[in-house]
Design a protein around this motif. Structure first.
Motif, short mmCIF file in Angstrom:
data_model
loop_
_atom_site.label_atom_id
_atom_site.label_comp_id
_atom_site.label_asym_id
_atom_site.label_seq_id
_atom_site.Cartn_x
_atom_site.Cartn_y
_atom_site.Cartn_z
N PRO A 283 7.89 -36.11 -53.62
CA PRO A 283 8.84 -37.08 -53.48
C PRO A 283 9.36 -38.88 -53.36
O PRO A 283 8.01 -39.26 -53.30
N SER A 284 10.24 -39.45 -54.07
CA SER A 284 10.67 -40.14 -54.51
C SER A 284 11.18 -41.24 -53.36
O SER A 284 11.62 -40.42 -52.62
N PRO A 285 10.72 -42.31 -52.98
CA PRO A 285 11.58 -42.71 -51.55
C PRO A 285 12.69 -42.97 -52.13
O PRO A 285 13.22 -43.58 -53.14
N PRO A 286 13.69 -43.39 -51.42
CA PRO A 286 14.46 -44.13 -50.95
C PRO A 286 14.92 -45.66 -51.80
O PRO A 286 14.79 -46.52 -52.08
N ARG A 287 16.37 -45.13 -52.76
CA ARG A 287 16.14 -46.75 -53.99
C ARG A 287 16.49 -48.30 -52.68
O ARG A 287 16.55 -49.24 -53.00
N SER A 288 17.87 -47.36 -51.81
CA SER A 288 18.05 -48.79 -51.21
C SER A 288 18.52 -48.04 -49.69
O SER A 288 18.74 -47.03 -49.46
N ALA A 289 18.04 -49.61 -49.13
CA ALA A 289 18.42 -49.13 -47.60
C ALA A 289 20.05 -48.76 -47.09
O ALA A 289 20.45 -47.90 -46.35
N LYS A 290 21.23 -49.82 -47.99
CA LYS A 290 22.03 -49.02 -48.15
C LYS A 290 22.75 -47.89 -47.88
O LYS A 290 23.93 -47.55 -47.70
N LYS A 291 22.33 -47.29 -48.86
CA LYS A 291 23.00 -46.16 -48.92
C LYS A 291 22.55 -45.18 -48.55
O LYS A 291 23.62 -44.00 -47.95
N GLN A 292 21.78 -45.09 -48.07
CA GLN A 292 20.76 -45.08 -46.66
C GLN A 292 21.14 -44.76 -45.48
O GLN A 292 20.25 -45.44 -45.12
N SER A 293 21.44 -44.45 -44.35
CA SER A 293 21.34 -45.32 -43.16
C SER A 293 20.76 -44.73 -42.39
O SER A 293 20.59 -42.98 -41.86
N PRO A 294 19.66 -45.32 -41.90
CA PRO A 294 18.45 -44.28 -40.72
C PRO A 294 19.02 -43.86 -39.78
O PRO A 294 18.51 -42.54 -39.49
N GLN A 295 20.18 -43.80 -38.66
CA GLN A 295 20.62 -43.19 -38.43
C GLN A 295 22.25 -43.30 -38.33
O GLN A 295 22.83 -44.84 -38.79
N GLN A 296 23.02 -42.46 -38.19
CA GLN A 296 24.25 -42.69 -37.94
C GLN A 296 25.14 -43.37 -36.25
O GLN A 296 24.32 -42.80 -35.50
N GLU A 297 26.09 -43.59 -36.54
CA GLU A 297 26.86 -44.19 -35.90
C GLU A 297 27.66 -43.19 -34.93
O GLU A 297 27.83 -42.30 -35.51
N SER A 298 27.48 -43.28 -33.82
CA SER A 298 28.01 -42.55 -33.05
C SER A 298 29.93 -42.70 -33.12
O SER A 298 30.11 -44.29 -33.63
N PRO A 299 30.95 -41.38 -32.85
CA PRO A 299 32.04 -41.89 -32.77
C PRO A 299 32.54 -43.07 -31.94
O PRO A 299 33.21 -43.86 -31.99
N ARG A 300 32.15 -43.38 -30.41
CA ARG A 300 32.48 -44.44 -30.04
C ARG A 300 31.90 -46.22 -30.71
O ARG A 300 32.79 -47.35 -30.34
N GLU A 301 30.43 -46.01 -31.40
CA GLU A 301 30.49 -47.37 -32.33
C GLU A 301 31.24 -47.67 -32.89
O GLU A 301 31.45 -48.70 -33.44
N ILE A 302 31.32 -46.47 -33.76
CA ILE A 302 32.18 -46.70 -34.89
C ILE A 302 33.72 -47.57 -34.31
O ILE A 302 34.43 -48.59 -35.27
N LEU A 303 34.31 -47.12 -33.15
CA LEU A 303 35.52 -47.57 -32.72
C LEU A 303 35.33 -48.93 -31.99
O LEU A 303 36.18 -48.93 -32.15
N LYS A 304 34.19 -48.68 -31.39
CA LYS A 304 34.25 -50.34 -31.12
C LYS A 304 34.09 -51.37 -31.71
O LYS A 304 34.81 -52.48 -31.68
#
Length: 70
Positions: free
Chosen positions: A25-46
């Motif tokens: 398997p190839s490593p991810p090409r860029s960190a921007k395309k895949q976030s290691p952790q998704q934001e919670s809805p509260r964090e998005i609202l903030k």
């Protein structure tokens, strides 16, 4: 005859190594395309409130909606 077998063996080994490299398997090409952790809805609202995308009333209304147990 032995030279031919050695050459054939080398070719087989090279082909096997190349196949193993391509199957890895190839490593991810860029960190921007895949976030290691998704934001919670509260964090998005903030973040949206801090950026001025939504006003205080909208922020409080949506936060209270997230606080309710459905």
């Amino acid at each position: 005859m032995i030279r031919l077998l050695v050459i054939l063996l080398v070719i087989v080994i090279v082909v096997l190594v190349l196949m193993m490299i391509r199957m890895r398997p190839s490593p991810p090409r860029s960190a921007k395309k895949q976030s290691p952790q998704q934001e919670s809805p509260r964090e998005i609202l903030k973040r949206r409130y801090a950026a001025g995308e939504i006003d205080e009333d909208e922020y409080l209304r949506r936060m209270s909606g997230l606080s309710q147990d459905w």
